[in-house]
Design an enzyme around this catalytic site. Structure first.
Site, PDB file in Angstrom:
ATOM      1  N   LEU A  43       9.597  28.297  47.654  1.00 52.54           N
ATOM      2  CA  LEU A  43       8.718  27.259  46.478  1.00 52.54           C
ATOM      3  C   LEU A  43       9.152  27.767  45.314  1.00 52.54           C
ATOM      4  O   LEU A  43       8.614  26.475  44.494  1.00 52.54           O
ATOM      5  CB  LEU A  43       7.080  28.000  46.812  1.00 52.54           C
ATOM      6  CG  LEU A  43       6.817  27.438  48.274  1.00 52.54           C
ATOM      7  CD1 LEU A  43       5.771  28.868  47.835  1.00 52.54           C
ATOM      8  CD2 LEU A  43       6.523  26.668  48.612  1.00 52.54           C
ATOM      9  N   GLY A  44       9.477  28.240  44.814  1.00 52.85           N
ATOM     10  CA  GLY A  44      10.797  28.452  43.401  1.00 52.85           C
ATOM     11  C   GLY A  44      10.818  29.184  43.457  1.00 52.85           C
ATOM     12  O   GLY A  44      10.390  31.079  43.821  1.00 52.85           O
ATOM     13  N   GLN A  45      11.184  29.621  41.667  1.00 47.45           N
ATOM     14  CA  GLN A  45      11.834  31.042  41.141  1.00 47.45           C
ATOM     15  C   GLN A  45      11.091  31.170  39.373  1.00 47.45           C
ATOM     16  O   GLN A  45      11.374  30.709  38.833  1.00 47.45           O
ATOM     17  CB  GLN A  45      13.282  31.030  40.830  1.00 47.45           C
ATOM     18  CG  GLN A  45      14.258  31.634  40.382  1.00 47.45           C
ATOM     19  CD  GLN A  45      15.562  31.996  40.887  1.00 47.45           C
ATOM     20  OE1 GLN A  45      15.847  32.012  41.990  1.00 47.45           O
ATOM     21  NE2 GLN A  45      16.108  31.828  39.917  1.00 47.45           N
ATOM     22  N   GLY A  46      10.668  32.274  39.508  1.00 48.43           N
ATOM     23  CA  GLY A  46      10.721  32.772  37.764  1.00 48.43           C
ATOM     24  C   GLY A  46      11.143  33.986  37.027  1.00 48.43           C
ATOM     25  O   GLY A  46      11.775  34.536  38.022  1.00 48.43           O
ATOM     26  N   ASP A 172      -2.349  32.341  30.982  1.00 50.85           N
ATOM     27  CA  ASP A 172      -2.131  30.872  31.397  1.00 50.85           C
ATOM     28  C   ASP A 172      -2.405  30.431  31.825  1.00 50.85           C
ATOM     29  O   ASP A 172      -1.486  29.827  33.165  1.00 50.85           O
ATOM     30  CB  ASP A 172      -1.272  32.369  32.656  1.00 50.85           C
ATOM     31  CG  ASP A 172       0.188  31.388  32.389  1.00 50.85           C
ATOM     32  OD1 ASP A 172       1.038  30.397  31.468  1.00 50.85           O
ATOM     33  OD2 ASP A 172       1.538  31.569  33.258  1.00 50.85           O
TER      34      ASP A 172
END
Length: 564
Positions: A43-46, A172
């Site tokens: 789904l994503g990378q952070g 956030d």
């Protein structure tokens, strides 16, 4: 089967880390974690790891989100902070039970190969995040209506009222951390990686690490007391929510809505809303926390009523889906984590850099090796440190023993300059540009001029000293050219995430007559090259490498588009 890191390096299946750049490799589709969670897709990378869509084999193959802990940080105090945030997120999420917050299910440790990985398991929310919605509307020259933004506030404020009642501050709030849920059109608040448990007696939270506060928040969205002092109040969330509302109703990024030099918002100029909503937002955005609304319920009492939220979800359903619309958990905006007493920002964004992301990110190894000196930065392999596992209390999260970081290499002299690795990378941080892109660009220049050295790893041995000095000199030259380009902060921060989608979007805007003074994309292209060519001589038009010099070309073009 080959596995690729976000930089497209080829690795053998079974590797946990890229053998070229050291980045932690994504889990394979179909891979099963803890004999239960089957990986569907990333789904994503952070900054603190990746998130995956997974299938729970023990719950009728229900979808869930598997959130991996793999912090992309380089200093021991940053790693300590990352570990603390991860553990806090798990412990806090266990306490939260709200229909508009993904439900926490479990935390677990799993050994993959020889490495230990740590995960959180949460509900998966089908929908589009509000930053994706913002981008889609932006390409059409549109934004959310005031009624839609007021309705969003009506639906988000009760969530904040709930978590604040638990003495929890999100820290956030931003468009990318809000998902417009497909099933009912309600906003869902995600990404509790920065949550704070407030001491009831203090009313604010401040991390005590190395005697200083740890700073976290998105620049432009977080208030000053949060970004500069490390203090956070419940009204800090309300401030960030107000900025989110302004971005969505104007269709413009925060930096275009706020005069940082004079410390004033562009009310009546860039920001045009009704007097009623303006009064509410101004109070939410008050500089002093004591001058703001103190609770979400106070805002709800003053907020005018609107129609159902389904008007917005209906609008989304009629829009052309974006390339990333399926990845609701991708965070494109930057959350800065400043090390205690420092201003070295770290991104957290659930987004692959090539998808694009800058902004959960930077590979762990790429940032880790910044402290090792340029001698270790060639095309070689680096160790990214060993995680030592210990059990942890209540939530059974593993304790991670922090790796020892090597010291910076000694300065080297080039002409009359004293160019140390530390000095070079300090300038990179000050410019807030992608460290990975910068290193690749210098490597490309260095090995192009010295093709016979391709494949050779520069070491810290005396025989390589001259070559390391030459690499540093090339790095200094590139930094000076970037500084001469006088790029905006937004453009510099996006270096590493530009792609052909940007030029395609500019082309569409030009064709529809919405690219300002540029009647065609070709005009923008020519004017960009006029500035690019003197700064980066020797680069052939139409043959720029997408991951290096092309990123700087895009940055120049982006500024021209924004200033059209």
């Amino acid at each position: 089967m080959s596995v690729y890191c976000s930089h497209k390096h080829v690795n053998n299946n079974g590797n946990s880390f890229c053998t070229h750049c050291g980045e932690a490799l994504p889990l394979m589709v179909g891979q099963v974690i803890d004999h239960r969670y089957e990986i569907g897709r990333i789904l994503g990378q952070g900054g603190f790891g990746r998130s995956y869509l997974a299938i729970d084999r023990q719950k009728a193959r229900e979808k869930c989100v598997l959130k991996e802990f793999a912090p992309q940080v380089s200093k021991s105090q940053d790693l300590q902070k990352a570990k603390e945030l991860f553990e806090r997120e798990a412990s806090v999420l266990k306490k939260i039970h709200h229909p508009q917050i993904p439900q926490f299910h479990a935390s677990l440790q799993a050994k993959i190969g020889t490495k230990d990985f740590f995960f959180l398991v949460q509900d998966y929310v089908e929908g589009i995040n509000y930053y994706q919605l913002f981008e889609q509307l932006q390409t059409q020259g549109k934004s959310l209506t005031e009624e839609e933004v007021i309705n969003l506030l009506h639906n988000i404020l009760p969530i904040l009222s709930y978590i604040h009642s638990l003495d929890i501050v999100h820290r956030d709030i931003s468009p990318d951390n809000l998902i417009l849920r497909q099933s009912d059109g309600l906003p869902v608040l995600i990404d509790f990686g920065g949550v704070k448990q407030l001491p009831a007696s203090q009313g604010f939270w401040q991390t005590q690490l190395v005697g200083n506060g740890t700073l976290l928040g998105k620049k432009g969205y977080a208030p000053e007391e949060q970004l500069l002092q490390g203090k956070v109040y419940k009204s800090s969330d309300l401030y960030s929510l107000a900025v989110t509302a302004l971005v969505l109703v104007t269709g413009k990024e925060p930096n275009l809505l706020y005069d940082s030099y004079n410390g004033v918002w562009y009310w009546g100029k860039e920001i045009k809303v009704s007097p009623k909503l303006e009064g509410i937002l101004k109070k939410m955005l008050a500089y002093k926390p004591s001058d703001r609304y103190q609770t979400a319920d106070q805002i709800l009492k003053d907020l005018p009523t609107t129609n159902s939220s389904h008007t917005l979800i209906n609008k989304v359903n009629t829009m052309q889906p974006s390339a990333n619309s399926q990845n609701s958990y991708i965070t494109k905006l930057k959350t800065m984590v400043a090390a205690p007493g420092k201003t070295a920002y770290r991104k957290t964004h659930f987004a692959l850099q090539k998808v694009p992301m800058p902004v959960w990110l930077r590979p762990f190894a790429a940032t880790f090796i910044l402290t090792m000196g340029v001698g270790f930065i060639g095309a070689g392999m680096w160790s990214v440190g060993n995680f030592m596992v210990r059990s942890i209390t209540s939530i059974n999260l593993p304790k991670v023993e922090l790796p020892q970081l090597p010291s910076i290499s000694n300065p080297v002299n080039v002409g009359n300059q004293n160019l140390s690795s530390e000095a070079i990378f300090k300038r990179i941080q000050e410019l807030e540009i992608s460290q990975a892109v910068f290193i690749k660009t210098v490597d490309e220049r260095f090995y192009t001029l010295r093709p016979g050295l391709r494949g050779r790893i520069l070491t810290d041995k005396p025989e390589d000293q001259v070559l390391r000095e030459q690499w540093n000199s090339a790095a200094d030259e590139l930094l000076k050219n970037i500084e001469r380009a006088n790029l905006s902060q937004i453009a510099r921060r996006k270096i590493g995430s530009f792609s052909q989608e940007d030029s395609q979007r500019w082309d569409r805007l030009a064709r529809s007559g919405r690219l300002g003074k540029y009647g065609s994309f070709q005009e923008l292209r020519e004017e960009t090259y006029q500035k690019f060519n003197p700064l980066f001589p020797g680069q052939q038009r139409g043959r720029l490498t997408q991951q290096t010099y092309m990123q700087f070309w895009y940055a120049i073009a982006s500024d021209k588009v924004d200033n059209k």
